[in-house]
Scaffold this active site. Structure first.
Site, PDB file in Angstrom:
ATOM      1  N   HIS A 265       0.834  -1.194   0.000  1.00 60.88           N
ATOM      2  CA  HIS A 265       0.000   0.000   0.000  1.00 60.88           C
ATOM      3  C   HIS A 265       0.874   1.251   0.000  1.00 60.88           C
ATOM      4  CE1 HIS A 265      -3.884  -2.093   1.600  1.00 60.88           C
ATOM      5  NE2 HIS A 265      -3.332  -2.727   0.569  1.00 60.88           N
ATOM      6  N   GLU A 267       0.851   3.809   1.944  1.00 60.34           N
ATOM      7  CA  GLU A 267       1.334   4.131   3.290  1.00 60.34           C
ATOM      8  C   GLU A 267       2.522   3.256   3.666  1.00 60.34           C
ATOM      9  OE1 GLU A 267      -3.258   4.287   3.494  1.00 60.34           O
ATOM     10  OE2 GLU A 267      -1.699   3.321   2.300  1.00 60.34           O
ATOM     11  N   CYS A 292      -6.288   1.687   5.389  1.00 66.32           N
ATOM     12  CA  CYS A 292      -6.977   0.460   5.754  1.00 66.32           C
ATOM     13  C   CYS A 292      -6.485   0.006   7.129  1.00 66.32           C
ATOM     14  CB  CYS A 292      -6.728  -0.619   4.709  1.00 66.32           C
ATOM     15  SG  CYS A 292      -5.013  -1.213   4.675  1.00 66.32           S
ATOM     16  N   CYS A 295      -2.636  -0.961   7.288  1.00 70.89           N
ATOM     17  CA  CYS A 295      -1.755   0.205   7.331  1.00 70.89           C
ATOM     18  C   CYS A 295      -1.927   0.983   8.634  1.00 70.89           C
ATOM     19  CB  CYS A 295      -2.027   1.120   6.145  1.00 70.89           C
ATOM     20  SG  CYS A 295      -1.514   0.433   4.552  1.00 70.89           S
TER      21      CYS A 295
END
Length: 350
Positions: A265, A267, A292, A295
């Site tokens: 992701h 992040e 999410c 993360c």
């Protein structure tokens, strides 16, 4: 602030200028001699494009200032940049380039349905006791006005920071819509820090190769970028958009098959790029999508102080609860709307 208005015939440029003058305290700046492609537009064919301008001059004579040329107009505003000014006198690409270099200038284009623009044009021609054109002839004039190589305005409208679509024939409806969007918001000229870093996150997202969703992230401390990240498969693996992640390429619905997803992701990539030693108290994570759960726990672990996001995700509430327990501030940021803005209103003659 100087707002430049451009657009098609009877799109509502002068109605918007009138609103800014009457309701927002702007002053109108005009040229004594209009120049198009280096020549004076004195022909009947050129003046037929300006019926709204004639009416507007009468109503705003006390609120307008005239200049010999665009350079003098720009010089005037540069020395008085803290004032509120509006103009419809931008005709050439070279002139526009000069204006766009100034940090106080905002270019706004205005458009409307061609049938409504024709109706407005007909009404105004009749008020001036002039014969109105047929719809077919008006469309030909409109096409020339926008797309002619020497005088076409489309090069202006395509470069506008704000593009307004004006479907209303009611001045009251138009004024209400303009008030709602706060066209004169100075953040449109120079975005504040949240807006700036969110724009960088959105730019990072453009590098994403994930087939499911583009996401970008920026880590910031003391208004300095520490790292950026976007989602996609890890280095040395085939990009997701080239088939590198079977899960993302299978068309699975959101939240399904996450354990088989190979994509990192945005992040995660930003956190890995920064490293734990560079993330200290006061570090802010900007992400164009709310993190999410996966993360979120990593964000809490590394010591991020605040998370700022723009778009929601289907796990917002769960992520918010975890961040709250971890002492991490979470807030959603909504910048002023630029790009295409539909001015709500009923069909009438603005």
């Amino acid at each position: 602030m100087l707002i430049g208005l451009c657009g098609g015939i009877c799109s509502g440029k002068h109605a918007v200028a009138e609103y800014l003058i009457q309701e927002e305290g702007f002053q109108l700046l005009e040229l004594k001699h209009k120049e198009i492609a280096g020549t004076l537009h004195e022909s009947e064919d050129d003046y037929r494009f300006q019926p709204s301008g004639c009416a507007q001059k009468e109503s705003s004579s006390s609120s307008r200032i005239e200049f010999e040329n665009a350079e003098a107009l720009l010089d005037f505003v540069t020395k008085r940049w803290q004032g509120l000014w509006v103009t419809t006198e931008i005709w050439e690409s070279a002139v526009l380039d000069r204006f766009l270099q100034r940090p106080f200038f905002l270019l706004v284009s205005i458009d409307a349905p061609v049938s409504l623009r024709w109706k407005r044009f007909v009404d105004r021609r009749r008020k001036m006791q002039l014969n109105p054109p047929t719809l077919e002839k008006f469309v030909l004039w409109s096409d020339q006005h926008l797309y002619d190589k020497s005088i076409g305005r489309v090069y202006l409208t395509d470069r506008a920071q704000v593009r307004l679509f004006n479907p209303s024939s009611s001045l009251q409806e138009l004024h209400k819509a303009l008030k709602a969007i706060n066209l004169a918001d100075e953040e449109r000229l120079r975005p504040h820090w949240d807006h700036y870093f969110m724009e960088l996150a959105s730019l990072a997202a453009q590098r994403s190769n994930c087939m499911k969703r583009r996401v970008g992230c920026v880590l910031v401390r003391e208004r300095r970028v520490i790292s950026t990240g976007y989602n996609g498969t890890p280095r040395h693996l085939t990009n997701c958009n080239e088939g590198g992640c079977p899960r993302c390429n299978s068309g699975e619905g959101g939240g399904r098959g996450l354990s088989t997803c190979l994509c990192l992701h945005a992040e995660e990539n930003a956190l890995l790029e920064a490293g734990r030693e560079r993330i200290r108290e006061g570090t802010i994570l900007y992400c164009d999508t709310c993190p999410c759960l996966t993360c979120t726990v990593k964000i809490a672990q590394v010591g991020i102080s605040e998370v700022v996001y723009s778009q929601g995700y289907n796990m917002d509430n769960d992520s918010a609860a975890i961040l709250k327990d971890a002492g991490v501030r979470l807030r959603q940021f909504s910048p002023p709307r630029n790009g295409l803005i539909y001015l709500e209103g009923s069909d009438s003659s603005a």
